[in-house]
Design a protein around this motif. Structure first.
Motif, PDB file in Angstrom:
ATOM      1  N   ASN A 417       0.811  -1.223   0.000  1.00 53.99           N
ATOM      2  CA  ASN A 417       0.000   0.000   0.000  1.00 53.99           C
ATOM      3  C   ASN A 417       0.841   1.268   0.000  1.00 53.99           C
ATOM      4  OD1 ASN A 417      -3.094  -0.785   0.528  1.00 53.99           O
ATOM      5  ND2 ASN A 417      -1.789  -2.214   1.670  1.00 53.99           N
ATOM      6  N   GLN A 418       2.056   1.182  -0.519  1.00 51.19           N
ATOM      7  CA  GLN A 418       2.925   2.344  -0.635  1.00 51.19           C
ATOM      8  C   GLN A 418       2.701   3.041  -1.973  1.00 51.19           C
ATOM      9  OE1 GLN A 418       7.151   1.414  -0.645  1.00 51.19           O
ATOM     10  NE2 GLN A 418       7.616   3.305   0.466  1.00 51.19           N
ATOM     11  N   ASP A 419       2.625   4.361  -1.944  1.00 52.98           N
ATOM     12  CA  ASP A 419       2.490   5.124  -3.178  1.00 52.98           C
ATOM     13  C   ASP A 419       3.799   5.002  -3.963  1.00 52.98           C
ATOM     14  OD1 ASP A 419       2.185   6.932  -5.221  1.00 52.98           O
ATOM     15  OD2 ASP A 419       1.630   8.616  -3.935  1.00 52.98           O
ATOM     16  N   PRO A 420       3.775   4.379  -5.124  1.00 56.85           N
ATOM     17  CA  PRO A 420       5.036   4.150  -5.862  1.00 56.85           C
ATOM     18  C   PRO A 420       5.692   5.433  -6.338  1.00 56.85           C
ATOM     19  CG  PRO A 420       3.132   3.580  -7.221  1.00 56.85           C
ATOM     20  CD  PRO A 420       2.605   3.849  -5.855  1.00 56.85           C
ATOM     21  N   LYS A 421       4.945   6.503  -6.488  1.00 60.07           N
ATOM     22  CA  LYS A 421       5.509   7.755  -6.985  1.00 60.07           C
ATOM     23  C   LYS A 421       6.205   8.547  -5.878  1.00 60.07           C
ATOM     24  CE  LYS A 421       4.294  11.969  -9.500  1.00 60.07           C
ATOM     25  NZ  LYS A 421       3.192  12.744 -10.151  1.00 60.07           N
ATOM     26  N   SER A 422       5.516   8.699  -4.751  1.00 59.95           N
ATOM     27  CA  SER A 422       6.072   9.520  -3.669  1.00 59.95           C
ATOM     28  C   SER A 422       6.848   8.716  -2.643  1.00 59.95           C
ATOM     29  CB  SER A 422       4.940  10.283  -2.962  1.00 59.95           C
ATOM     30  OG  SER A 422       4.097   9.372  -2.252  1.00 59.95           O
TER      31      SER A 422
END
Length: 620
Positions: A417-422
Motif C-alpha cells: 500500500n505504498q504510493d510508488p511515486k512519492s
C-alpha cells in the motif's frame, strides 16, 4: 369413743350441716354501709405509706454507700485505668470542641476572577480551598485511597502519565520504545481488525473507517515488542492434516477428505458441503483463554465460509463469527458477526490469524453502539469451528497469542500500500488543525513514515533479509527530502533548520513528538540496512538531530512543554501539551539520550520529568 371432731370440752357443739345465712339485722346493714364508705380512704393511706417506705429505703442505701466509701480511705483506681479514662475523656472533649468550633464559611476571590466557596480555620489561620476547583485551575488530579486498615489518604498528582525509563541503549532490532504496553486493537477508535488485511481500521477522523498508516505501524510495533517481552505462547493444534487430526462431524450431505498437496509437501483437508449451516462439517470444543485462531484456508465458492461459535460463559450467550469471501468490513445481524475476507480471496491460499475476543467485542460494539457489553477475554469459550461450502484448510491452531503473525500482516500491508511515486503511505481523510489550512486526503505524515520504516527495518532483519521490506523502507525516505507544499514532509524553521512534519501544514506546525518518531525510523533503517541505504538514512537522521538540538528549548514552558510551535508560526497562544503528550516527550528524549551523548538531551529530559511532579523553572 374419741373423735377428731371433739375437743377437750365435753360440752362441745357439733358444726351444722347446712350453710350459714347472713344476718338480717338492720344494725348489721348500717355497719356494712359504713365500711364501704371508708374503703377509698384506707387504700389511699396504704399507697402513701408504700411510697414513703421506698423513699426511706433509697435514702438509706445512698447513706450507707457513702459511708462505706468514706471509710475506705486506702482504696483507689489503678493508674493505668485513670490514664486511659483521662485520654478517652480528653478525646471526647477535643472532638466536642472541634464540633462546637466548626470551620467557618468564607468566600475566596481567586485573582479577582473567580469566587469560590471555601472554609476557614481561624485558630490555625488556615483557609481550605475545594480540590474540585484546584483540579481544574492547576490541571492536577487527586483521589482518596484506603489500603486495608490504614487511615484514608489523599493522593495529589500533577500528572498521571508514566515515564518509562530505558532499560539500556536503544536497539533497532529490539523493543520499540515502550510499545509492549500498547494494545492498539482494543482502542475505541479502532473499528475492527480487517479480515482481508489483518490490520486495524481506524475511525479517528472518519466514522466509516479507513486505514491509518500511523495506527497500523503502532499495531505492528506493539506486537513485535510483546513477542520479545512476553512468555512464549501456548499453542493447541487442532488439525494439521498429518500428525494432528480431529474427529470432525460430517453430515450425510457433506464430505471431507485428507489429500496430499504436492506443492506444500503435506496433507491438507478438502471439504464440500450442501447449502445451509446444518450441513457444515465441524468440531466441538470447549477452549478457553486460547482465543487466537490461526488457519491456512482456500475457499472455492462465494457461499463458502469459516464459522466459529464463541460463548460468553457468564451470560451463556453465543456468537457466531463468520469469515466470508466478500468485500465487507464488518456486519452484524443479531448474534451473527460477519467479517469479509475480500472478494479476491477465492481460489487463493490465505493464512488467517484472528483474535476471537477482539472480533466478538467489535461486533458487539457495532451491534449496540449506545451501551455495548464489555466482554472480558476470560469470559469467552470457543464451542466449535466449522466449514461450509467448498474449499481446503490446514494447520488450524488456537493459542494465547500470535504476535509475529500480526506484525507480518502489517509489514505486508506497508509493502502493498505504498504510493510508488512519492514513496509515502498516504492518509485518505481530511485533517483540520485550528489556525492551519486543512489537509486534504492523500497527505503524508513524517510520523507515519518513520513508524512504517521502523516496522519494515525490523521485518527485513527478522525475516533474514527479505528484499521486499528493505525496498519499501528505502523508498519511504523520499518524502523526507520533499517540502510539505510539494507533497512531502520537509519544512524549515527560520529558513535554517530542517524539520520533518507530522502534519504537513501551511504554515509549518512543527509538532515535536511526531518529529522524534520520524527520527527513530531513520535511525532504525540506518542500523539495519546495507551501506548505501544506511548512509542515506543516517544523513537524514543527523540533519534532524541537529535541528532538534537547536530548537528543543523552544518547547520548554518552564512548567511543561508545547505540543507544537504554532505560537511562533501563527503568532497565537502556545498549544500546551497535555500530560500524556508531555510524558511522550520525556520518554522520547530519554531514549535518544541512549544513542546521543549530547548532555542537552539528557538534561532537558530530566528537567521536563520534574515538571510532571510540580517542579518549575526558577524565577529571576
Amino acid at each position: 369413743m374419741s373423735s377428731k371432731y371433739q375437743t377437750a370440752n365435753s360440752d362441745a357443739i357439733a358444726l351444722p350441716a347446712y350453710p350459714l345465712i347472713p344476718s338480717r339485722d338492720p344494725r348489721d346493714q348500717r355497719k356494712s354501709q359504713s365500711n364501704k364508705q371508708r374503703e377509698p380512704f384506707v387504700f389511699f393511706i396504704m399507697r402513701l405509706n408504700l411510697k414513703a417506705v421506698m423513699l426511706v429505703l433509697t435514702v438509706a442505701v445512698v447513706v450507707i454507700t457513702l459511708g462505706v466509701y468514706m471509710r475506705c480511705a486506702a482504696f483507689s483506681f489503678s493508674p493505668d485505668f485513670v490514664r486511659q479514662f483521662n485520654r478517652h475523656h480528653e478525646s471526647q472533649s477535643s472532638s466536642a470542641a472541634q464540633t462546637s468550633d466548626a470551620l467557618q464559611d468564607i468566600e475566596c476571590s481567586i485573582n479577582q476572577e473567580y469566587s469560590v466557596h471555601c472554609k476557614r480555620d481561624e485558630n490555625a489561620n488556615e483557609v481550605y480551598v475545594p480540590f474540585s476547583f484546584l483540579r481544574n485551575y492547576f490541571d492536577v488530579s487527586g483521589a482518596v485511597t484506603t489500603s486495608g486498615t490504614e487511615v484514608a489518604k489523599f493522593n495529589w498528582m500533577h500528572s498521571t502519565a508514566k515515564v518509562n525509563l530505558p532499560k539500556g541503549k536503544y536497539d533497532a532490532r529490539g523493543v520499540f520504545m515502550y510499545f509492549e504496553n500498547y494494545n492498539v486493537e482494543v482502542r475505541d477508535r479502532v473499528k475492527c481488525i480487517s479480515a482481508a488485511e489483518g490490520v486495524p481500521v481506524s475511525t479517528q477522523w472518519e466514522k466509516r473507517g479507513y486505514f491509518y498508516p500511523t495506527q497500523i505501524a503502532q499495531f505492528a510495533l506493539s506486537h513485535y515488542s510483546k513477542n520479545l517481552t512476553e512468555q512464549p505462547a501456548r499453542v493447541h493444534v487442532l488439525e494439521d492434516g498429518d500428525g494432528s487430526q480431529m474427529d470432525w462431524t460430517t453430515p450425510k450431505t457433506s464430505n471431507m477428505t485428507r489429500i496430499w498437496h504436492h506443492k506444500f509437501n503435506t496433507s491438507v483437508v478438502q471439504f464440500e458441503t450442501a447449502i445451509g449451516y446444518e450441513s457444515a462439517i465441524s468440531i466441538a470444543l470447549n477452549q478457553t483463554l486460547d482465543l487466537l485462531l490461526s488457519v491456512d484456508l482456500l475457499l472455492v465458492t462465494n457461499s463458502s465460509s469459516l464459522m466459529v461459535t464463541v460463548q460468553n460463559r457468564d451470560t451463556k450467550h453465543s456468537y457466531n463469527l463468520h469469515y466470508i469471501p466478500a468485500d465487507l468490513l464488518l456486519s452484524v445481524q443479531d448474534s451473527n458477526i460477519y467479517y469479509g475476507l475480500g472478494a479476491s480471496a477465492l481460489n487463493k491460499w490465505r493464512h488467517i490469524t484472528r483474535d476471537l475476543h477482539i472480533d466478538v467485542q467489535k461486533g458487539i460494539v457495532l451491534g449496540d453502539k449506545r451501551s455495548p457489553l464489555k466482554v472480558r477475554r476470560s469470559d469467552l469459550e470457543v464451542l466449535s469451528v466449522a466449514f461450509l461450502g467448498i474449499g481446503f484448510y490446514d494447520n488450524i491452531t488456537l493459542s494465547t497469542s500470535e504476535h509475529m503473525a500480526h506484525f507480518y500482516d502489517a509489514a505486508e500491508w506497508f509493502v502493498h500500500n505504498q504510493d510508488p511515486k512519492s514513496g509515502g503511505w498516504t492518509n485518505p481523510v481530511r485533517r483540520s488543525l485550528n489556525g492551519f489550512a486543512e489537509l486534504r486526503p492523500g497527505w503524508i505524515s513524517a510520523m507515519g513514515q518513520g513508524h512504517a520504516i521502523s516496522v519494515l527495518a525490523r521485518a527485513y532483519w527478522h525475516s533474514g533479509g527479505d528484499e521486499r521490506y528493505l525496498k519499501a523502507a528505502a523508498a519511504g525516505l523520499q518524502p523526507y527530502r520533499v517540502f510539505s507544499q510539494d507533497g512531502g514532509v520537509l519544512s524549515q524553521f527560520m529558513d535554517k533548520f530542517y524539520w520533518y512534519e507530522e502534519y504537513p501544514t501551511t504554515p509549518p506546525s512543527f509538532v515535536l513528538n511526531g518529529f522524534i518518531y520520524s527520527l527513530l525510523g531513520l535511525y532504525d533503517l540506518n542500523s539495519t540496512a546495507p551501506a548505501k541505504i544506511a548512509r542515506e538514512a543516517g544523513q537524514l537522521f543527523a540533519q534532524g538531530m541537529y535541528s532538534l538540538k537547536k530548537m528543543l528549548l523552544l518547547y520548554d514552558t518552564g512548567s511543561g512543554t508545547s505540543y507544537d510551535l504554532r505560537h511562533l508560526s501563527l503568532g497565537v497562544a502556545p498549544n500546551l501539551a497535555r500530560w500524556d503528550y508531555h510524558a511522550t516527550h520525556v520518554n522520547q528524549l530519554l531514549l535518544l539520550a541512549t544513542i546521543d551523548s549530547d548532555p542537552l538531551i539528557a538534561q532537558t529530559a530530566e528537567r521536563w520529568k520534574g515538571y510532571m511532579f510540580g517542579k518549575r523553572a526558577k524565577h529571576n
